[in-house]
Enzyme design. Structure first.
Site: not given
Length: 104
Positions: A18, A22, A41, A76-77
């Site tokens: 993950y 990112h 964010y 992206w999902w």
């Protein structure tokens, strides 16, 4: 500026992947988020539960509702769906959180 917080769930052992994904987040995704008025964010990981906690500032929280229709968001999902709990449309299972304390 309003803050939005939410939690998501990684699959066990997916924390490093993950972060790796990112670390190389797509510039076009960052551009989309910024154009939607998102700033500050952050996503945090609890290694013991594999839970993710996200918090962001949104100029207009209603504008976030337009993100799922965007092609780059859908890509992206799909890219992330193999490492986290996802809905049938590949969006992450995301649970909104209620603010109970804030120290400005």
């Amino acid at each position: 500026m309003p803050r939005v917080a939410f939690k998501m769930q990684l699959f066990k052992g997916a924390g490093e992947e993950y972060k790796k994904r990112h670390d190389k987040i797509w510039p076009e995704l960052c551009d989309l988020l910024k154009k939607a008025g998102i700033s500050d964010y952050s996503i945090f990981l609890d290694d013991t539960t594999h839970s993710l906690f996200g918090v962001l500032k949104a100029e207009d929280p209603q504008a976030l509702d337009q993100l799922p229709a965007q092609e780059v968001m859908q890509r992206w999902w799909k890219y992330m769906a193999d490492i986290m709990e996802s809905n049938t449309d590949h969006s992450p299972v995301s649970i909104p959180l209620k603010e109970v304390f804030y120290l400005p």
